[in-house]
Design an enzyme around this catalytic site. Structure first.
Site, PDB file in Angstrom:
ATOM      1  N   GLY A  32      44.099  47.089  19.474  1.00 39.07           N
ATOM      2  CA  GLY A  32      43.651  47.218  18.095  1.00 39.07           C
ATOM      3  C   GLY A  32      44.642  46.712  17.078  1.00 39.07           C
ATOM      4  O   GLY A  32      44.604  47.115  15.914  1.00 39.07           O
ATOM      5  N   GLU A  61      41.582  37.330  25.354  1.00 38.44           N
ATOM      6  CA  GLU A  61      42.121  36.871  24.080  1.00 38.44           C
ATOM      7  C   GLU A  61      43.238  35.862  24.328  1.00 38.44           C
ATOM      8  O   GLU A  61      44.178  36.128  25.090  1.00 38.44           O
ATOM      9  CB  GLU A  61      42.629  38.055  23.258  1.00 38.44           C
ATOM     10  CG  GLU A  61      41.542  39.098  23.014  1.00 38.44           C
ATOM     11  CD  GLU A  61      41.821  39.978  21.810  1.00 38.44           C
ATOM     12  OE1 GLU A  61      42.880  39.800  21.171  1.00 38.44           O
ATOM     13  OE2 GLU A  61      40.972  40.828  21.503  1.00 38.44           O
ATOM     14  N   GLU A 101      57.142  38.783  24.573  1.00 38.31           N
ATOM     15  CA  GLU A 101      56.703  37.426  24.854  1.00 38.31           C
ATOM     16  C   GLU A 101      57.009  36.521  23.672  1.00 38.31           C
ATOM     17  O   GLU A 101      57.317  36.987  22.569  1.00 38.31           O
ATOM     18  CB  GLU A 101      55.211  37.376  25.203  1.00 38.31           C
ATOM     19  CG  GLU A 101      54.284  37.800  24.098  1.00 38.31           C
ATOM     20  CD  GLU A 101      52.822  37.871  24.559  1.00 38.31           C
ATOM     21  OE1 GLU A 101      52.586  37.952  25.775  1.00 38.31           O
ATOM     22  OE2 GLU A 101      51.929  37.860  23.681  1.00 38.31           O
ATOM     23  N   ASN A 103      40.691  42.799  26.834  1.00 40.43           N
ATOM     24  CA  ASN A 103      40.116  44.043  26.332  1.00 40.43           C
ATOM     25  C   ASN A 103      38.949  44.463  27.220  1.00 40.43           C
ATOM     26  O   ASN A 103      37.963  43.730  27.351  1.00 40.43           O
ATOM     27  CB  ASN A 103      39.644  43.878  24.887  1.00 40.43           C
ATOM     28  CG  ASN A 103      40.817  43.776  23.933  1.00 40.43           C
ATOM     29  OD1 ASN A 103      41.649  44.671  23.866  1.00 40.43           O
ATOM     30  ND2 ASN A 103      40.914  42.685  23.214  1.00 40.43           N
ATOM     31  N   VAL A 160      34.638  44.664  18.335  1.00 38.40           N
ATOM     32  CA  VAL A 160      34.027  44.824  17.016  1.00 38.40           C
ATOM     33  C   VAL A 160      33.230  43.579  16.637  1.00 38.40           C
ATOM     34  O   VAL A 160      32.160  43.649  16.038  1.00 38.40           O
ATOM     35  CB  VAL A 160      35.111  45.105  15.952  1.00 38.40           C
ATOM     36  CG1 VAL A 160      34.500  45.265  14.565  1.00 38.40           C
ATOM     37  CG2 VAL A 160      35.924  46.335  16.321  1.00 38.40           C
ATOM     38  N   ARG A 213      36.395  46.351  27.059  1.00 36.12           N
ATOM     39  CA  ARG A 213      35.419  47.088  26.257  1.00 36.12           C
ATOM     40  C   ARG A 213      34.636  46.115  25.395  1.00 36.12           C
ATOM     41  O   ARG A 213      34.903  44.913  25.376  1.00 36.12           O
ATOM     42  CB  ARG A 213      36.143  48.089  25.353  1.00 36.12           C
ATOM     43  CG  ARG A 213      37.219  47.424  24.474  1.00 36.12           C
ATOM     44  CD  ARG A 213      37.810  48.372  23.472  1.00 36.12           C
ATOM     45  NE  ARG A 213      38.985  47.837  22.818  1.00 36.12           N
ATOM     46  CZ  ARG A 213      38.978  46.973  21.821  1.00 36.12           C
ATOM     47  NH1 ARG A 213      37.828  46.510  21.367  1.00 36.12           N
ATOM     48  NH2 ARG A 213      40.102  46.553  21.264  1.00 36.12           N
ATOM     49  N   GLU A 258      45.931  38.966  25.973  1.00 36.39           N
ATOM     50  CA  GLU A 258      45.561  40.234  26.587  1.00 36.39           C
ATOM     51  C   GLU A 258      44.085  40.227  26.934  1.00 36.39           C
ATOM     52  O   GLU A 258      43.341  39.312  26.550  1.00 36.39           O
ATOM     53  CB  GLU A 258      45.872  41.410  25.652  1.00 36.39           C
ATOM     54  CG  GLU A 258      45.100  41.401  24.353  1.00 36.39           C
ATOM     55  CD  GLU A 258      45.514  42.544  23.439  1.00 36.39           C
ATOM     56  OE1 GLU A 258      46.719  42.857  23.389  1.00 36.39           O
ATOM     57  OE2 GLU A 258      44.628  43.103  22.764  1.00 36.39           O
TER      58      GLU A 258
END
Length: 460
Positions: free
Chosen positions: A164, A275, A200, A290, A295, A292, A288
């Site tokens: 987030g 992403e 990173e 996600n 949005v 889920r 990364e």
């Protein structure tokens, strides 16, 4: 198919999921805190269960309260939405132990990918490009310093359990690393209950581009194209569009194929997002994954015509995806703007209060996902999102014009409530955004330009 689904969330995403359940003939069960007793989803859902007081830790983050609500309502499955418990492998595990289906990937996959450092290693092994940095969680500040020297500044520290846009710190000067390391660890411990960090390389003038994937348990794994999410403040997105503008077709295809390959490598199931950061020279690296719903999923739905939430529910019920990769086509351009109760003049600080006017826009190809209404009180306990304004058009210039018209039409008034609407219109009109050449530095650039060109009170 399930006969009932409990929605372990609130706000616009809870209402979005309830609508998908309704269309599938599934009984929807909302949960609500004391602060949300008059929320839109409580009115819309077939049943609503009170789960505790306003603080999220006593309601939406309370696993015992959620499980008990599912037991009382007879829900067969739980959809976690995004945020809250959506990427908590312990919650998914407890759901399974309680005989309830968790609508999302398995606890094992979430555990593997929820650890951002471990996910980097897994995706590197699957052949996806990852930014230079630490291969495991950092153990000491000395290790962070050594890794940063090897990687080269600027670098970014990230919470292993982060998400987030929180738990991150960009470090440009070696003298700032120790302080940033300590502060980011403390923040990660407070927010995520896990103070582990990884490091990173940070890419200036980069674009944030992500790929939506859908996978079922029958061997199907597909992508729904990509989205550009580069307009951000504090690493949190404000404006998204699909498809990403001005990406070479070869790069677009390579990114989407990499996302599917990564999903297959870990046995992913459900909806997920890979992403990526895209450099000015059109190189891409995984940031990364996600585990889920995102949005910004509506922009993908608008250009593909595929209901992502519906597919999540189908997959969780053990059914195959309703579409194949060959069925996925992208048509036109979709843009999403997040209308938040925030003050851009005060670094986007939240502005809670009572809404005495809330009139969303309409017209052709305009979609507004919202839980807000006139008389709704925006409280201080949760995020500041009021609505997501989404438009579709045959091409990007028409989409920009339609979104600007929609935002101009949007009416929000409240006691002490300010919104991001004015800022979003300015972002849409910025020359770099208009040209589709914007990067994650756009918001900072806008602020700097305004400081030079006018008084702070006139900004945004």
């Amino acid at each position: 198919m399930f006969s009932s689904v409990l929605i372990a969330n609130r706000g616009e995403i809870a209402l979005r999921i309830a609508r998908a359940c309704h269309e599938l003939g599934i009984r929807s069960v909302a949960v609500y805190s004391t602060a949300d007793r008059d929320s839109a989803v409580v009115r819309f859902a077939d049943e609503a269960v009170h789960i505790g007081p306003a603080p999220a830790k006593s309601s939406y983050l309370s696993i015992p309260a959620i499980i008990e609500a599912a037991r009382l309502s007879g829900a067969q499955a739980i959809h976690p939405g995004y945020g809250f418990l959506s990427e908590d492998p312990d919650f998914a595990d407890i759901c399974a132990a309680s005989g309830i289906t968790f609508i999302g990937p398995s606890p094992e996959v979430m555990l593997r990918l929820g650890d951002k450092a471990a996910a980097r290693t897994a995706m590197h092994e699957a052949g996806l490009p990852v930014l230079p940095g630490s291969s495991t969680a950092l153990t000491t500040s000395a290790e962070a310093k050594e890794t940063a020297q090897q990687t080269g500044y600027p670098v970014i520290l990230k919470a292993v359990a982060g998400g987030g846009g929180r738990g991150m710190a960009v470090v440009r000067d070696p003298d700032e690393l120790l302080t940033a390391y300590r502060e980011t660890r403390a923040h990660a411990r407070a927010v995520f209950g896990d103070d582990r960090l990884y490091l990173e390389k940070y890419v200036d003038d980069a674009r944030h581009v992500e790929v939506q994937v859908l996978c079922d348990r029958h061997g199907s794994a597909i992508h729904l194209g990509e989205r550009d999410c580069s307009v951000q403040r504090r690493h949190q997105k404000l404006l998204e569009e699909a498809p990403a503008p001005h990406l070479p077709e070869g790069l677009r295809a390579e990114m989407c194929e990499a996302a599917v390959r990564g999903a297959r490598a870990v046995g992913y199931e459900g909806a997920g997002t890979f992403e990526f950061v895209v450099t000015p020279s059109h190189e891409f690296y995984l940031m990364e994954i996600n585990c889920r719903l995102q949005v910004e999923h509506p922009v993908t739905e608008m250009v593909t015509g595929i209901d992502v939430v519906r597919e999540q529910i189908l997959v969780a019920a053990g059914l195959p995806l309703s579409v194949r990769q060959a069925d996925v086509t992208t048509r036109g351009v979709a843009v999403e703007c997040r209308v938040n109760a925030e003050d851009p003049d005060r670094d986007f600080a939240p502005t809670p209060g009572l809404l005495y006017e809330f009139v969303p826009p309409g017209g052709p190809f305009v979609r507004v996902d919202t839980h807000s209404y006139s008389g709704w009180r925006v409280g201080p306990d949760y995020d500041s999102l009021l609505a997501k304004a989404v438009v579709w058009a045959p091409d990007r210039p028409q989409a920009m014009a339609r979104m600007d018209r929609a935002l101009e039409e949007f009416r929000v008034g409240g006691e002490g409530v300010r919104t991001t609407i004015g800022f979003l219109r300015r972002a849409l009109s910025h020359p770099e955004f208009r040209a589709g050449r914007h990067t994650t530095g756009l918001v900072a650039k806008m602020a700097a330009e305004e400081e030079l060109g006018s008084s702070a009170t006139d900004r945004f």
